[in-house]
Design an enzyme around this catalytic site. Structure first.
Site, PDB file in Angstrom:
ATOM      1  N   HIS A 231       4.462   0.586  12.072  1.00  0.00           N
ATOM      2  CA  HIS A 231       5.880   0.238  12.269  1.00  0.00           C
ATOM      3  C   HIS A 231       6.523   1.111  13.342  1.00  0.00           C
ATOM      4  CE1 HIS A 231       5.956  -2.465   8.768  1.00  0.00           C
ATOM      5  NE2 HIS A 231       5.234  -1.546   8.158  1.00  0.00           N
TER       6      HIS A 231
ATOM      7  N   ASN B  48       8.344  -6.520   4.342  1.00  0.00           N
ATOM      8  CA  ASN B  48       7.849  -7.170   5.553  1.00  0.00           C
ATOM      9  C   ASN B  48       8.463  -8.561   5.663  1.00  0.00           C
ATOM     10  OD1 ASN B  48       6.117  -5.144   6.583  1.00  0.00           O
ATOM     11  ND2 ASN B  48       4.460  -5.760   5.232  1.00  0.00           N
TER      12      ASN B  48
ATOM     13  N   TYR C 209       5.403   7.356   1.818  1.00  0.00           N
ATOM     14  CA  TYR C 209       6.506   7.239   2.771  1.00  0.00           C
ATOM     15  C   TYR C 209       7.256   8.561   2.920  1.00  0.00           C
ATOM     16  CZ  TYR C 209       6.203   2.278   3.804  1.00  0.00           C
ATOM     17  OH  TYR C 209       5.798   1.056   4.272  1.00  0.00           O
TER      18      TYR C 209
END
Length: 494
Positions: A62, A134, A344
Site C-alpha cells: 500500500h 480493500n 499494522y
C-alpha cells in the site's frame, strides 16, 4: 532596515527550525569569494541534514496512495446490533480515508492491475476507530503464515528488479485458495476507473455488540455512490504512461470543484449461532457471505470534502490499524484479522516512530489518558496523574464497558492447533470463483476476463508454471480454462 519578519520585498522572513531569522537562502558562507565552505554555517548544515533525512521508509504494501478528510453520517438505526458511538442514530463523525494500490512502490502507476486499499479512520467520541480494508470483499489467502510469501511473489524479482508474472502465477497456481480473489483481480474491477468509482470492503468478519451485550458477526460493505466503473487493460496501460497519478489527481480535482465523492456503508449481519454450521466458514477471508443468505443493511454515508493541507503529514504519515476497535466492535476468529491486530501497529512504530499516534492524522479528538511515556518524538504528556498503575495519585483507571467485555468467542478456544478452515460443507477453494464467473459476470465480462488472464499469463516464462496456471483455471471453470489455454497456445493443458 525593515522590521523583523517583514523583509524589503514584503514576504515573511525565512527562519531556521528554531525560528531564528536565516542568514541567506542563496549563498553559503565561505572563506573569501572562492575559498572553502565553513562548518559553522549552521543554516547550510541544517538544510542539508534535513534534506538527507526527509524521507521515511515507504510502506511495504500500500505504498502508493492518496487520501482526503470528510464526515460519516448515520442514516439508519442499527442499535439493535451495536452500541458503538459512531453508529448511533443521527451521529456525525469526522474521518480520514486513504486509498492505495497494494503491490506498487511510491512512484508506480495508479492503473496497474492490482487490488486497492480502502482504509478509513473515524475520529469518534470513544477514540479512533480504524476500518482497514480493500476494494474486494475477499483476499488471496486465509492464513497469515502465507502473507509474507505472497507479497514477495507479487513484488519485484530480486535478481532483475522487475515485476515478474511467472512469480505471481507460480504462487497463485500453488495456492488454490487464491482462486476467488484472482478471478476478481483479473475481472473488470482489477483496474478501477478512479478511486471514486470503486467499492470498499472491511473484507474480514467482525463482531458487533449492542447495549444489552448481544453479539453478532458482521461484514462491512462501502458502496460508491458514483457507480462502479473500470478501465480496460488497454486504457490502464495507456494511462500508466500518460498520467501515472491519474487516480490521485482525479480525487483531488473532484473535491476542488465541489463534486464531493460519497460512499454508503452497509453491513451483513450473521447471528452468532449460525457460524458453526454455515455452509462456508464465515471467518475465511477467501469467501463471501452470499447476500441471499445475509442481506445488506444500510448504516450511513461517508462524504470526502477536504483535501489535506500537506500530503506528507496527513497521508504519508497516516497510520491505520485494525486494533483500533471502539466499544461495540470486536474482532472475530479470522486468522488474517488477528495477525493484522499486531502487524499494522508494529509497522507504524518502525516506519514513523513509536509515538506515531501523536502525529496530526492519527491524533484522536478525545483526551488521551495513558501510562505510555517517553520514546522518540514524544510531544505531550498524556496523563496528568502518576506514571504507573496502580497508584494513589489520581492516575486513570480502566472501566468495565457494559456489554462489550472482550468475550468475543462463544466457546473456549481449546487446544493450540495449526488447523485449516475445512469443517464447513462448501469449503472448496474454487466454488465461489466458479459462481462468480457463471452467476455474476455476463458474456462480455467473461470475454474481458479471458483476455485479461491470457494477456497476463502470456508473460509466464516457465512451462511448468504455465501448465499449472492453466490447470488452475480448469479447476475454476472448464470452459474458461479451455479458452485461456487456446489464447496462450497451450493445446493440451495438464
Amino acid at each position: 532596515m525593515p522590521a523583523y519578519g517583514v523583509p524589503e520585498h514584503g514576504n515573511p522572513i525565512t527562519t531556521t527550525g528554531a525560528g531564528v531569522p536565516a542568514p541567506s537562502d542563496e549563498q553559503s558562507l565561505s572563506v573569501g569569494r572562492d575559498g572553502p565552505l565553513v562548518l559553522h554555517d549552521a543554516y547550510l548544515i541544517e538544510k542539508m541534514a534535513q534534506f538527507n533525512r526527509e524521507r521515511v521508509p515507504e510502506r511495504v504494501v500500500h505504498a502508493k496512495g492518496t487520501g482526503a478528510y470528510g464526515v460519516f453520517r448515520v442514516t439508519n438505526d442499527v442499535t439493535a446490533y451495536t452500541c458503538a458511538d459512531l453508529f448511533q442514530p443521527g451521529r456525525e463523525t469526522p474521518m480520514l480515508a486513504r486509498f492505495s494500490t497494494v503491490a506498487g512502490e511510491q512512484g508506480s502507476p495508479d492503473t496497474w492491475r492490482d487490488p486497492r486499499g480502502f482504509a478509513l479512520k473515524f475520529y469518534t467520541r470513544q477514540g479512533n476507530y480504524d476500518l482497514v480494508g480493500n476494494n474486494t470483499p475477499i483476499f488471496f489467502m486465509r492464513d497469515p503464515q502465507k502473507f509474507q510469501d505472497f507479497i514477495r511473489s507479487q513484488k519485484r524479482d530480486p535478481r532483475t528488479g522487475l515485476r515478474d508474472h511467472t512469480m505471481q502465477w507460480d504462487y497463485w497456481s500453488l495456492s488454490p485458495e487464491s482462486a476467488h480473489m484472482v478471478t476478481w483481480l483479473m475481472g473488470d474491477r482489477g483496474i478501477p476507473r478512479s478511486y471514486r468509482h470503486m467499492n470498499g470492503y472491511g473484507s474480514h468478519t467482525y463482531m458487533w455488540v449492542n447495549a444489552e451485550g448481544r453479539r453478532v458477526w458482521i461484514k462491512y460493505h462501502i458502496h460508491t455512490d458514483q457507480g462502479i466503473d473500470f478501465l480496460t487493460q488497454d486504457e490502464g496501460d495507456r494511462l500508466a504512461g500518460a498520467d501515472a497519478d491519474c487516480h490521485r489527481r482525479d480525487l483531488y480535482d473532484a473535491i476542488e470543484r465541489g463534486d464531493y465523492p460519497s460512499w454508503t456503508l452497509k453491513v451483513q449481519v450473521m447471528p452468532l449461532e449460525d457460524a458453526e454450521n454455515y455452509r462456508f466458514n464465515p471467518f475465511d477471508l477467501t469467501k463471501v457471505w452470499p447476500h441471499g443468505d445475509y442481506p445488506l443493511i444500510e448504516v450511513g454515508r461517508m462524504t470526502l470534502d477536504r483535501i489535506p493541507e500537506d500530503f506528507f503529514i496527513h497521508v504519508e504519515q497516516a497510520a491505520f490499524e485494525p486494533n483500533n476497535l471502539v466499544p461495540g466492535v470486536g474482532p472475530s476468529p479470522d486468522k488474517m484479522l488477528l495477525s493484522r491486530l499486531f502487524s499494522y501497529s508494529d509497522t507504524h512504530r518502525y516506519r514513523i516512530g513509536v509515538n506515531y499516534n501523536e502525529l496530526p492524522p492519527n491524533r484522536p479528538e478525545v483526551p488521551v489518558r495513558s501510562y505510555a511515556k517517553d520514546g522518540r518524538m514524544r510531544s505531550f504528556k498524556p496523563n496528568t496523574g502518576a506514571v504507573y498503575h496502580p497508584n494513589s495519585f489520581g492516575g486513570p483507571d480502566t472501566a468495565v464497558q457494559e456489554g462489550t467485555e472482550h468475550a468475543w468467542w462463544t466457546v473456549e478456544a481449546g487446544d493450540l492447533v495449526r488447523a485449516a478452515y475445512t469443517d464447513h460443507r462448501e469449503d472448496d477453494d474454487f466454488v465461489q470463483a466458479r459462481t462468480m464467473i457463471n452467476d455474476v459476470l455476463d458474456d462480455a465480462a467473461r470475454d474481458r476476463l479471458v483476455s485479461n488472464v491470457a494477456g497476463h499469463m502470456s508473460k509466464i516464462t516457465d512451462d511448468g508454471v504455465l501448465n499449472r496456471a492453466i490447470a488452475y483455471w480448469h479447476n475454476i471453470d472448464a470452459e474458461i480454462g479451455d479458452r485461456i489455454a487456446d489464447r496462450v497456445g497451450v493445446k493440451q493443458p495438464v
